[in-house]
Enzyme design. Structure first.
Site, mmCIF file in Angstrom:
data_model
loop_
_atom_site.group_PDB
_atom_site.id
_atom_site.type_symbol
_atom_site.label_atom_id
_atom_site.label_comp_id
_atom_site.label_asym_id
_atom_site.label_seq_id
_atom_site.Cartn_x
_atom_site.Cartn_y
_atom_site.Cartn_z
ATOM 1 N N HIS A 1 0.819 -1.212 0.000
ATOM 2 C CA HIS A 1 0.000 0.000 0.000
ATOM 3 C C HIS A 1 0.854 1.264 0.000
ATOM 4 O O HIS A 1 0.546 2.223 -0.717
ATOM 5 C CB HIS A 1 -0.954 0.005 1.193
ATOM 6 C CG HIS A 1 -1.892 -1.147 1.213
ATOM 7 N ND1 HIS A 1 -2.680 -1.454 2.301
ATOM 8 C CD2 HIS A 1 -2.172 -2.094 0.275
ATOM 9 C CE1 HIS A 1 -3.401 -2.535 2.031
ATOM 10 N NE2 HIS A 1 -3.109 -2.939 0.814
ATOM 11 N N HIS B 1 -9.220 -2.377 -5.192
ATOM 12 C CA HIS B 1 -8.105 -2.633 -4.279
ATOM 13 C C HIS B 1 -7.087 -3.575 -4.903
ATOM 14 O O HIS B 1 -5.871 -3.420 -4.685
ATOM 15 C CB HIS B 1 -8.591 -3.211 -2.950
ATOM 16 C CG HIS B 1 -7.461 -3.373 -1.977
ATOM 17 N ND1 HIS B 1 -6.943 -2.323 -1.260
ATOM 18 C CD2 HIS B 1 -6.697 -4.453 -1.657
ATOM 19 C CE1 HIS B 1 -5.926 -2.735 -0.533
ATOM 20 N NE2 HIS B 1 -5.761 -4.032 -0.758
ATOM 21 N N ASP C 1 -3.128 -2.875 -5.226
ATOM 22 C CA ASP C 1 -2.064 -3.810 -4.878
ATOM 23 C C ASP C 1 -1.123 -4.036 -6.057
ATOM 24 O O ASP C 1 0.100 -4.111 -5.894
ATOM 25 C CB ASP C 1 -2.662 -5.153 -4.453
ATOM 26 C CG ASP C 1 -3.156 -5.166 -3.016
ATOM 27 O OD1 ASP C 1 -2.811 -4.252 -2.250
ATOM 28 O OD2 ASP C 1 -3.885 -6.114 -2.659
ATOM 29 N N HIS D 1 -0.399 -11.003 -5.062
ATOM 30 C CA HIS D 1 0.962 -10.502 -4.895
ATOM 31 C C HIS D 1 2.007 -11.464 -5.471
ATOM 32 O O HIS D 1 2.928 -11.042 -6.170
ATOM 33 C CB HIS D 1 1.262 -10.277 -3.412
ATOM 34 C CG HIS D 1 0.313 -9.351 -2.735
ATOM 35 N ND1 HIS D 1 0.174 -8.031 -3.097
ATOM 36 C CD2 HIS D 1 -0.553 -9.549 -1.702
ATOM 37 C CE1 HIS D 1 -0.737 -7.454 -2.323
ATOM 38 N NE2 HIS D 1 -1.184 -8.353 -1.473
#
Length: 306
Positions: free
Chosen positions: A78, A235, A239, A262
């Site tokens: 973030h 979101h 990311d 991720h």
């Protein structure tokens, strides 16, 4: 040109997974420095950890970076997204614990702090990675791809059985403050069943309805519900920008993610830099600079929720 923050800005809060309190300060750094974290609580080992794709040993639930001495900093995605979205290329980030504070679960508090301090521009040229050919990684139905495009674009799709989320897809060109206006305030999200599982396994110890959007079937359990109807996919795009920022220089290309996380984005960067002819490092002239996420931004671009 390359930039840094004009003066230090400090954030204090709890780590999402560790539950540990941490104090983190983004400091100015010189041109060509890049983004580094410094563990101020570490004694007897190298405390400096590079924010770079090849320093990621683990990205299962969050993005972790580690130096050769084994010193780690986790959940960096973030703040990295905020730095990229504000066009900050050089910074030294002091932190007195192993995990970045989650704050409200989005990047907006970080972006607000950065923009309040202002941005210093160096008399040093900025270089970007221009994507020259498509590179893709897959895992079943999930995939992530980088391909040529004039500017940085992010196209993301998610699909959850929980009716509160369901199937969502969004595509954005990231130039001219789009990240700040459209994505920065979108919070991390999870299913109640995932929360129960993580806590049973010693994770999400700092999670709460105040720093994550929790859903259960067709219900949004967090007070106030979603900030955007499609906040979950927004979101995921946030990311992705934070993880792509670990390339070490801005990217000019189209990122497409389908059920990607991720780990997959880091796997993509590793494949990208290992593929001959996939990219070239170019100096950003005025025309290219206008295509970057941090171009033509102001404090007013950051949503008021922060």
């Amino acid at each position: 040109m390359q930039t840094t923050i004009k003066s230090p800005v400090t954030f204090t809060g709890t780590g999402l997974h560790s539950g540990l309190r941490a104090r983190m300060t983004i400091n100015p750094a010189s041109a060509e420095y890049g983004i580094w974290f410094r563990r101020t609580d570490v004694i007897g080992k190298d405390p400096l950890v590079p924010a770079r794709w090849d320093a990621v040993p683990n990205a299962r639930l969050c993005t972790v970076i580690e130096n050769a001495a084994g010193v780690q900093v986790s959940t960096i995605e973030h703040v990295m997204a905020a730095l990229a979205g504000c066009g900050i290329h050089n910074a030294l980030i002091d932190i007195d614990g192993p995990e970045v504070p989650i704050l409200d679960g989005s990047a907006a508090p970080f972006a607000t702090g950065i923009m309040a301090r202002g941005i210093r521009v160096f008399d040093a040229p900025l270089r970007c990675y221009e994507v020259l050919k498509a590179v893709e990684v897959r895992d079943g139905e999930a995939f992530a791809r980088l391909e040529p495009a004039e500017t940085l674009e992010i196209d993301f799709a998610i699909d959850f059985t929980d009716a509160a989320i369901g199937h969502q897809r969004k595509h954005l060109v990231m130039a001219n403050g789009t990240f700040l206006r459209e994505l920065s305030d979108s919070r991390t999200f999870c299913r109640q069943a995932d929360v129960d599982f993580m806590r049973d396994n010693g994770l999400a110890l700092g999670g709460s309805y105040d720093n994550a959007v929790v859903v259960d079937g067709d219900r949004v359990l967090s007070p106030g519900g979603f900030r955007h109807r499609d906040e979950p996919v927004r979101h995921k795009m946030l990311d992705a920008l934070g993880d792509l920022a670990l390339a070490g220089a801005p990217l000019l290309g189209r990122y497409t993610g389908n059920r990607a996380g991720h780990a997959m984005t880091n796997k993509l960067l590793r494949a990208f830099f290992a593929t001959p002819g996939a990219y070239r490092l170019v100096e950003c002239d005025a025309a290219r600079r206008r295509l970057l996420p941090g171009s033509s931004i102001s404090k007013a671009d950051v949503p008021a929720v922060a």
